[in-house]
Write a protein that holds these residues in place. Structure first.
Motif, PDB file in Angstrom:
ATOM      1  N   MET A  54       0.827  -1.208   0.000  1.00 40.53           N
ATOM      2  CA  MET A  54       0.000   0.000   0.000  1.00 40.53           C
ATOM      3  C   MET A  54       0.861   1.257   0.000  1.00 40.53           C
ATOM      4  O   MET A  54       0.646   2.175  -0.810  1.00 40.53           O
ATOM      5  CB  MET A  54      -0.930   0.013   1.210  1.00 40.53           C
ATOM      6  N   LEU A  55       1.844   1.338   0.907  1.00 44.22           N
ATOM      7  CA  LEU A  55       2.696   2.526   0.956  1.00 44.22           C
ATOM      8  C   LEU A  55       3.600   2.625  -0.266  1.00 44.22           C
ATOM      9  O   LEU A  55       3.950   3.722  -0.692  1.00 44.22           O
ATOM     10  CB  LEU A  55       3.560   2.497   2.225  1.00 44.22           C
ATOM     11  N   GLY A  56       3.971   1.491  -0.819  1.00 48.22           N
ATOM     12  CA  GLY A  56       4.859   1.506  -1.978  1.00 48.22           C
ATOM     13  C   GLY A  56       4.142   1.826  -3.271  1.00 48.22           C
ATOM     14  O   GLY A  56       4.617   2.632  -4.073  1.00 48.22           O
ATOM     15  N   TYR A  57       2.976   1.193  -3.482  1.00 44.81           N
ATOM     16  CA  TYR A  57       2.314   1.263  -4.785  1.00 44.81           C
ATOM     17  C   TYR A  57       0.957   1.960  -4.755  1.00 44.81           C
ATOM     18  O   TYR A  57       0.347   2.158  -5.810  1.00 44.81           O
ATOM     19  CB  TYR A  57       2.141  -0.162  -5.334  1.00 44.81           C
ATOM     20  N   GLY A  58       0.456   2.302  -3.574  1.00 41.15           N
ATOM     21  CA  GLY A  58      -0.773   3.080  -3.483  1.00 41.15           C
ATOM     22  C   GLY A  58      -2.051   2.272  -3.457  1.00 41.15           C
ATOM     23  O   GLY A  58      -3.136   2.850  -3.389  1.00 41.15           O
ATOM     24  N   GLN A  59      -1.961   0.940  -3.518  1.00 42.48           N
ATOM     25  CA  GLN A  59      -3.155   0.105  -3.531  1.00 42.48           C
ATOM     26  C   GLN A  59      -3.368  -0.557  -2.174  1.00 42.48           C
ATOM     27  O   GLN A  59      -2.576  -1.403  -1.760  1.00 42.48           O
ATOM     28  CB  GLN A  59      -3.029  -0.989  -4.603  1.00 42.48           C
ATOM     29  N   PRO A  60      -4.435  -0.181  -1.459  1.00 42.15           N
ATOM     30  CA  PRO A  60      -4.721  -0.875  -0.198  1.00 42.15           C
ATOM     31  C   PRO A  60      -5.061  -2.343  -0.456  1.00 42.15           C
ATOM     32  O   PRO A  60      -5.751  -2.678  -1.424  1.00 42.15           O
ATOM     33  CB  PRO A  60      -5.942  -0.125   0.351  1.00 42.15           C
ATOM     34  N   LEU A  61      -4.562  -3.209   0.403  1.00 37.22           N
ATOM     35  CA  LEU A  61      -4.822  -4.643   0.311  1.00 37.22           C
ATOM     36  C   LEU A  61      -5.398  -5.134   1.630  1.00 37.22           C
ATOM     37  O   LEU A  61      -5.256  -4.494   2.663  1.00 37.22           O
ATOM     38  CB  LEU A  61      -3.527  -5.417   0.031  1.00 37.22           C
ATOM     39  N   HIS A  62      -6.005  -6.312   1.579  1.00 33.59           N
ATOM     40  CA  HIS A  62      -6.405  -6.973   2.824  1.00 33.59           C
ATOM     41  C   HIS A  62      -6.074  -8.448   2.707  1.00 33.59           C
ATOM     42  O   HIS A  62      -6.221  -9.043   1.627  1.00 33.59           O
ATOM     43  CB  HIS A  62      -7.897  -6.798   3.105  1.00 33.59           C
ATOM     44  N   ALA A  63      -5.602  -9.028   3.797  1.00 33.70           N
ATOM     45  CA  ALA A  63      -5.272 -10.453   3.833  1.00 33.70           C
ATOM     46  C   ALA A  63      -6.280 -11.178   4.717  1.00 33.70           C
ATOM     47  O   ALA A  63      -6.378 -10.895   5.917  1.00 33.70           O
ATOM     48  CB  ALA A  63      -3.848 -10.653   4.359  1.00 33.70           C
TER      49      ALA A  63
END
Length: 446
Positions: free
Chosen positions: A257-266
């Motif tokens: 998220m911080l690197g590429y701007g896309q929030p993820l969830h696991a």
């Protein structure tokens, strides 16, 4: 928004002075409020070696450690259960300040203590620590930890004020893209091979009930992961950017998220009933417990992620406790999606539940980046969680993105700018920002 120079250099080759970088960012509308040389945050934190341990005369749990810090030997009172003689440790000497705590000489039950033996929690590299850091290798005694032990602590941190219309800059990649245009440098390739997109898989399925609220949902399965601490460089980068390292799986989602701007969830894949993800609206007074342990009462306006039995996440805001990654988790389902910004903002505001993810979804994320971020996270979980990523990214994309063509006249641009700018320079700046250009006689199609 906090960004690190070394992390930016993963995306673009910039060697300019940090002050110049800050000035350039401010000039393009990304006001840089502060430039911090992060090693200054770890002054007087050095490598030491425990030479001798004695019991504290007034306490059964405290130990008196004689510690060499190079040119000097100091006594430090420590209550950690894992202190050992002849082990290299991290020592905070008087004058250091860690996590807002100033280290001073203190008298602990009649014994003067000249510093502190540090745990990862003391350095901001873990949420919990059961003992002090015991270094596995030999290091130079008295050396600052950012020179030998945690080299990524020696970085430059830019604190940038991102305006609400620049959601594309809420990542290191986004800032690097701006710098590539400013300094005339090319962006590096962010992934060596694009993900294989698949429409269906026997492992799980995705149902989107309202495509207007979730235009794209991608998922990737990673099997047989091992939950453990992240590599030091991930923990350091997350900590310096203001996020708490938790474990390798959670840290990887935050890192992407911080690197590429896309929030993820696991999700813990084995806790998803019938291996089915349903993106739907909540029912009136439907309840769930979020990751912060609080029960939330929802209504028909809230977008949720559910399985066939119950809600397992608030879409774009926070995951549910019932599908949380834990120490026993073996299989991970990675979520990377595009949720409607207005829907996310209303739910987050109503519940008083703002998160790093909702902050980005509210401002808009790159819908074309969702499968790439999913693939990057899967690759990282293979490397740092010993998992096996199942081939391909399941891509449910009911409302595909349509490229917009913007009519651009170089002559009008000069009028707006109030200055002369050669067309060749305009073209170069646009190309560095990865815009496609079709030139016509009087105007360009961007």
């Amino acid at each position: 928004m906090k960004v690190l120079l070394k992390w930016l250099q993963d995306f673009v080759d910039i060697e300019d002075n940090p002050a110049q970088i800050a000035e350039k960012l401010t000039m393009v509308g990304l006001e840089t409020e502060e430039v911090i040389y992060t090693k200054e945050l770890f002054k007087n934190v050095v490598v030491g070696k425990i030479l001798k341990i004695e019991n504290h005369p007034s306490s059964d749990k405290l130990k008196i450690c004689e510690v060499s810090v190079g040119t000097d030997t100091v006594k430090i009172v420590c209550g950690a259960p894992n202190v050992e003689e002849n082990r290299y440790v991290v020592v905070a000497l008087p004058g250091a300040e860690l996590q807002g705590n100033k280290i001073e000489k203190v008298n602990i039950r009649g014994v003067e203590s000249c510093g502190m033996l540090c745990s990862e929690k003391d350095l901001g590299l873990a949420v919990h620590s059961e003992g002090i850091i015991l270094l596995e290798n030999s290091y130079t005694l008295g050396k600052p930890i950012y020179e030998e032990v945690y080299k990524d602590l020696d970085d430059v941190l830019f604190v940038i004020n991102i305006t609400p219309n620049r959601g594309d800059c809420l990542s290191h990649l986004g800032i690097a893209r701006e710098l590539s245009a400013v300094f005339g440098k090319s962006l590096k390739k962010i992934i060596s091979k694009g993900p294989k997109l698949i429409g269906q898989t026997k492992e799980f399925k995705v149902i989107i009930e309202d495509p207007n609220l979730c235009r794209r949902y991608t998922g990737k399965l990673v099997k047989n992961v091992v939950i453990k601490p992240s590599p030091d460089y991930i923990k350091v980068r997350l900590s310096l950017c203001g996020m708490r390292p938790i474990n390798n799986i959670v840290d990887i989602t935050n890192y992407v998220m911080l690197g590429y701007g896309q929030p993820l969830h696991a999700f813990d894949y084995d806790l998803i009933t019938n291996n089915t993800i349903i993106v739907r609206k909540a029912k009136k007074n439907e309840r769930m417990v979020t990751l912060d342990g609080k029960e939330r009462v929802l209504d028909e306006k809230d977008l949720v992620i559910a399985d066939t039995d119950r809600i397992i996440a608030l879409a774009g805001v926070m995951g549910g406790a019932n599908s949380e990654v834990n120490a026993n988790t073996k299989n991970i389902l990675i979520e990377s999606a595009f949720f409607d910004p207005v829907s996310v903002r209303k739910t987050a505001k109503k519940l008083g539940l703002s998160s790093e993810a909702s902050y980005r979804f509210e401002r808009g994320v790159d819908i074309e980046n969702t499968p790439i971020a999913c693939e990057i996270a899967g690759n990282m979980m293979q490397n740092f969680a010993d998992g096996q990523a199942v081939c391909g990214v399941l891509d449910t994309y009911p409302l595909p993105y349509e490229e917009r063509i913007i009519k651009f006249r170089p002559s009008k641009c000069e009028g707006y700018l109030g200055t002369k700018l050669p067309a060749e320079e305009m073209e170069k700046r646009l190309e560095n920002l990865k815009f496609g250009i079709t030139k016509k006689r009087f105007e360009w199609d961007i």
